[in-house]
Write a protein that holds these residues in place. Sequence first.
Motif, short mmCIF file in Angstrom:
data_model
loop_
_atom_site.label_atom_id
_atom_site.label_comp_id
_atom_site.label_asym_id
_atom_site.label_seq_id
_atom_site.Cartn_x
_atom_site.Cartn_y
_atom_site.Cartn_z
N GLY A 3 55.62 89.25 34.90
CA GLY A 3 55.56 90.69 34.69
C GLY A 3 55.31 91.44 35.98
O GLY A 3 55.73 91.02 37.07
N ARG A 37 60.43 96.63 25.84
CA ARG A 37 61.38 95.54 26.14
C ARG A 37 61.00 94.32 25.32
O ARG A 37 59.86 93.88 25.32
N ARG A 38 61.98 93.79 24.61
CA ARG A 38 61.73 92.63 23.76
C ARG A 38 61.46 91.38 24.59
O ARG A 38 62.05 91.18 25.65
N LEU A 39 60.57 90.53 24.05
CA LEU A 39 60.20 89.28 24.70
C LEU A 39 60.63 88.11 23.84
O LEU A 39 60.63 88.19 22.60
N ASP A 40 60.96 87.01 24.51
CA ASP A 40 61.32 85.78 23.81
C ASP A 40 60.15 84.81 23.91
O ASP A 40 59.92 84.22 24.97
N PRO A 41 59.38 84.63 22.83
CA PRO A 41 58.20 83.77 22.93
C PRO A 41 58.52 82.29 23.13
O PRO A 41 57.63 81.52 23.49
N ILE A 87 57.00 94.16 25.38
CA ILE A 87 56.11 94.63 26.43
C ILE A 87 56.24 96.15 26.49
O ILE A 87 57.35 96.70 26.37
N ALA A 119 54.07 87.78 30.35
CA ALA A 119 54.82 89.01 30.59
C ALA A 119 53.97 90.07 31.26
O ALA A 119 54.50 91.07 31.77
N LEU A 166 53.51 84.60 25.64
CA LEU A 166 53.62 86.06 25.66
C LEU A 166 52.80 86.69 26.77
O LEU A 166 53.21 87.68 27.39
N ARG A 187 60.50 81.28 25.43
CA ARG A 187 60.77 81.10 26.86
C ARG A 187 59.49 80.86 27.64
O ARG A 187 59.47 80.04 28.57
N VAL A 242 51.29 93.63 25.69
CA VAL A 242 52.23 92.85 24.88
C VAL A 242 51.84 93.08 23.44
O VAL A 242 50.66 92.94 23.07
N GLN A 299 63.34 87.75 37.07
CA GLN A 299 63.09 87.03 35.83
C GLN A 299 63.74 85.65 35.85
O GLN A 299 63.11 84.65 35.46
#
Length: 352
Positions: free
Chosen positions: A135, A118-122, A101, A130, A127, A124, A83, A300
Amino acid sequence: MTSSAASAPTTHHSVLLASRPHGEPTPENFTIERTPVPEPGPDEVLLRTIYLSLDPYMRGRMSDAESYDEPVPVGGVMVGGTVSEVVASNSDLVTVGDFVIAFTGWQEYAVAPANAVRRLDPSRAPLSTALGVLGMPGFTAYAGLLEIGRPQPSETVVVAAAAGPVGSAVGQIARIKGARAVGIAGGPEKVRYVKEELGFDVALDHRSPDFVDELAAATPDGIDVYFENVGGAVFDAVLPRVNEFGRIPLCGLIAQYNATALPEGPDRSPVLLRRILTRSLTVRGFIQREFVKAHYRQFQEDMAGWIADGRVRYREDVVDGLDKAPEAFLGMLRGTNFGKLVVQVGPDPTRP
């Protein structure tokens, strides 16, 4: 190219494979080097690693034996999921400040194609999840159990390494689907965690001198699904108890990763094959990526929902500093970690 206000340093650390291990890896199989921070090219991004995932499959990548993926070359950076924070971007797909990620390995900075992250939404989830429950390990459990194991209500699901990131998810998903979950772990603390915190129906210690008898008592109606990620003596104890039409998803054999020769004694493969034949068993090896296209998005959604409503719990074992990665990895192969093993390589801006 866009870059962050706090620009990257000119050099950084990477952990390289210094030599191929023979048997159990040692610290001498790794070396840490300081090298220039790479520059991103067209449609690439520069990433600052925040978290590095340590996983059993990496032992196989240290070897040049035939496998499902290419080995790490001697002198190459050890592979691994990460990450990271985007600190420079030459793409419209990803912007500076995004968290992503990637698969950039054991290093502080790395360049990657923008379309490979791939973008992550912190907001949600943390980190680090993931790399664990949300993940690859969580998806391994989800896809292997539901697509291959297909547990039915009231069936018995057994999983080894039940305190680990894959096994813990397997048992909890089995319970969500109405099956009995029997977890096998190593040591009283992990057994207690599996039973009391994760909510498995039964938790057993494979180190117990009475393990075989305890497994029989815990599975009076036999075993319908055995999720295999260990092999060795645990598999030997489980196999005779697998019911007719039983399913065995196979994602790992950590008990055998350091073996340098076949076990001594008679060839037992005829016994295994006869058991598969006479019980009409399904034994299916898999690598989680084969299910990504069809099932990752649903995973997910499902897993995030189960975590939010408390039906799935997880535990992380976080090690501070890239220089600690080799020692932590060697400990994981011996079973010393407790939960998903993650190395915090750099600061996480989303946490105090």
